[in-house]
Design a protein around this motif. Sequence first.
Motif, PDB file in Angstrom:
ATOM      1  N   ILE A 181      52.428  39.951  39.304  1.00  0.00           N
ATOM      2  CA  ILE A 181      52.127  41.231  40.312  1.00  0.00           C
ATOM      3  C   ILE A 181      50.563  40.587  41.298  1.00  0.00           C
ATOM      4  O   ILE A 181      51.223  40.786  43.054  1.00  0.00           O
ATOM      5  CB  ILE A 181      52.049  41.820  39.327  1.00  0.00           C
ATOM      6  N   ALA A 182      49.561  39.683  40.785  1.00  0.00           N
ATOM      7  CA  ALA A 182      48.859  38.792  41.730  1.00  0.00           C
ATOM      8  C   ALA A 182      48.006  37.725  40.854  1.00  0.00           C
ATOM      9  O   ALA A 182      48.330  37.737  39.458  1.00  0.00           O
ATOM     10  CB  ALA A 182      47.569  39.749  41.527  1.00  0.00           C
ATOM     11  N   PRO A 183      47.439  37.197  41.469  1.00  0.00           N
ATOM     12  CA  PRO A 183      46.946  35.690  41.461  1.00  0.00           C
ATOM     13  C   PRO A 183      45.208  36.184  40.445  1.00  0.00           C
ATOM     14  O   PRO A 183      44.506  37.840  39.983  1.00  0.00           O
ATOM     15  CB  PRO A 183      46.528  35.220  42.366  1.00  0.00           C
ATOM     16  N   VAL A 184      44.886  35.180  39.337  1.00  0.00           N
ATOM     17  CA  VAL A 184      43.322  36.211  39.413  1.00  0.00           C
ATOM     18  C   VAL A 184      43.105  36.784  40.108  1.00  0.00           C
ATOM     19  O   VAL A 184      42.531  35.984  41.695  1.00  0.00           O
ATOM     20  CB  VAL A 184      42.812  34.890  38.392  1.00  0.00           C
ATOM     21  N   VAL A 185      42.067  38.012  40.395  1.00  0.00           N
ATOM     22  CA  VAL A 185      41.246  38.458  40.913  1.00  0.00           C
ATOM     23  C   VAL A 185      39.942  37.940  41.605  1.00  0.00           C
ATOM     24  O   VAL A 185      39.509  38.242  40.755  1.00  0.00           O
ATOM     25  CB  VAL A 185      41.745  40.393  40.625  1.00  0.00           C
ATOM     26  N   HIS A 186      40.162  36.772  42.315  1.00  0.00           N
ATOM     27  CA  HIS A 186      38.450  36.834  42.580  1.00  0.00           C
ATOM     28  C   HIS A 186      37.951  37.510  42.954  1.00  0.00           C
ATOM     29  O   HIS A 186      37.658  38.955  43.532  1.00  0.00           O
ATOM     30  CB  HIS A 186      38.628  35.374  43.892  1.00  0.00           C
ATOM     31  N   GLU A 187      36.623  37.872  42.824  1.00  0.00           N
ATOM     32  CA  GLU A 187      35.394  38.739  43.023  1.00  0.00           C
ATOM     33  C   GLU A 187      35.382  39.446  44.083  1.00  0.00           C
ATOM     34  O   GLU A 187      35.267  40.447  44.531  1.00  0.00           O
ATOM     35  CB  GLU A 187      33.999  38.924  42.013  1.00  0.00           C
ATOM     36  N   ARG A 188      35.575  38.451  45.260  1.00  0.00           N
ATOM     37  CA  ARG A 188      35.562  39.129  46.739  1.00  0.00           C
ATOM     38  C   ARG A 188      36.840  39.918  47.067  1.00  0.00           C
ATOM     39  O   ARG A 188      36.769  40.744  47.883  1.00  0.00           O
ATOM     40  CB  ARG A 188      35.260  37.655  47.405  1.00  0.00           C
ATOM     41  N   LEU A 189      37.579  39.863  46.277  1.00  0.00           N
ATOM     42  CA  LEU A 189      39.320  41.295  46.359  1.00  0.00           C
ATOM     43  C   LEU A 189      38.520  42.396  45.953  1.00  0.00           C
ATOM     44  O   LEU A 189      39.433  42.915  45.823  1.00  0.00           O
ATOM     45  CB  LEU A 189      40.511  40.067  46.127  1.00  0.00           C
ATOM     46  N   VAL A 190      37.593  42.405  44.624  1.00  0.00           N
ATOM     47  CA  VAL A 190      37.362  43.443  44.183  1.00  0.00           C
ATOM     48  C   VAL A 190      37.339  44.702  45.001  1.00  0.00           C
ATOM     49  O   VAL A 190      35.604  44.140  45.926  1.00  0.00           O
ATOM     50  CB  VAL A 190      36.387  43.366  43.184  1.00  0.00           C
ATOM     51  N   HIS A 191      37.556  45.724  45.177  1.00  0.00           N
ATOM     52  CA  HIS A 191      36.699  46.479  46.706  1.00  0.00           C
ATOM     53  C   HIS A 191      36.043  47.486  45.959  1.00  0.00           C
ATOM     54  O   HIS A 191      34.751  48.701  46.225  1.00  0.00           O
ATOM     55  CB  HIS A 191      37.466  47.330  46.964  1.00  0.00           C
ATOM     56  N   ALA A 192      35.928  48.046  44.953  1.00  0.00           N
ATOM     57  CA  ALA A 192      36.151  49.149  44.011  1.00  0.00           C
ATOM     58  C   ALA A 192      35.924  48.757  42.768  1.00  0.00           C
ATOM     59  O   ALA A 192      36.997  49.261  42.401  1.00  0.00           O
ATOM     60  CB  ALA A 192      36.508  50.889  45.067  1.00  0.00           C
ATOM     61  N   LYS A 193      35.057  50.543  41.834  1.00  0.00           N
ATOM     62  CA  LYS A 193      35.751  51.069  40.546  1.00  0.00           C
ATOM     63  C   LYS A 193      35.472  52.215  40.614  1.00  0.00           C
ATOM     64  O   LYS A 193      35.290  52.986  41.230  1.00  0.00           O
ATOM     65  CB  LYS A 193      33.982  50.427  39.633  1.00  0.00           C
ATOM     66  N   ALA A 194      37.333  52.643  39.825  1.00  0.00           N
ATOM     67  CA  ALA A 194      37.696  53.810  39.558  1.00  0.00           C
ATOM     68  C   ALA A 194      36.917  54.686  38.572  1.00  0.00           C
ATOM     69  O   ALA A 194      36.253  54.264  37.538  1.00  0.00           O
ATOM     70  CB  ALA A 194      38.841  54.194  39.438  1.00  0.00           C
TER      71      ALA A 194
END
Length: 230
Positions: free
Chosen positions: A151-164
């Motif tokens: 579904i996705a590669p390891v999620v780079h911190e730059r690609l994290v937009h927000a916390k729920a």
Amino acid sequence: MIRRPSERFGPAVAVLVVALLLVTVVGTWPPLVAVQSGSMEPAVERGDLVVVTAVDRFPWDDPVGSDAANPPTRLDRPGDVVVFTSPADPRRPILHRVAFRVTAGEDWTDRADPALLDGADCAEIATCPAPYDGYVTYGDANGEYDQSAGIAPVVHERLVHAKALFSVPYLGYFQLAVDAAVARFGVVPAGVGILAAVSLVSGTGAFLVGRARDGRRTRTESDDGRRPPR
């Protein structure tokens, strides 16, 4: 009866003010995310509206995985739930839970839950060893890590937009309808239609409230007229 502009557009203006205040508090845009799939069920279902905040917004810090010693509880389970972009489909942000943080070059399957690997080992996963620092993630209902499922590669911190933070049932259907209108008709026509609909609803609501107020005033005056003199 002629309605004043404040009566006609007052509700729409109030909604806009609330939205601006919410953006100021949470520090990210959009401050609300409509859930489009059932990957986070049962805590979050399709059509729910999720309130999110910027990752670096006080008192938040970097995302904390569900494997932490004392993880925060987000959406009924341990571990932060984040909104991130997958390079596989940049047009559709993903709302999933953080399992744990990994470092570049790490064989992260050593720390993974075997039940969420679906029998895969590091050699069978495209982003293992981890090509960079980031996060392993999963949907509560998926039963497998995003990285092992492709579904996705390891999620780079730059690609994290927000916390729920929390979700509100059903309210996300409005945003999903808006997104569908934009996709079909374009931003400008959809925006004009939405503003017209909001104005119509606001004007109708103001009209009905005014009629009810006038009715009460008329009944009161009539009652006063029937009172016997003292």
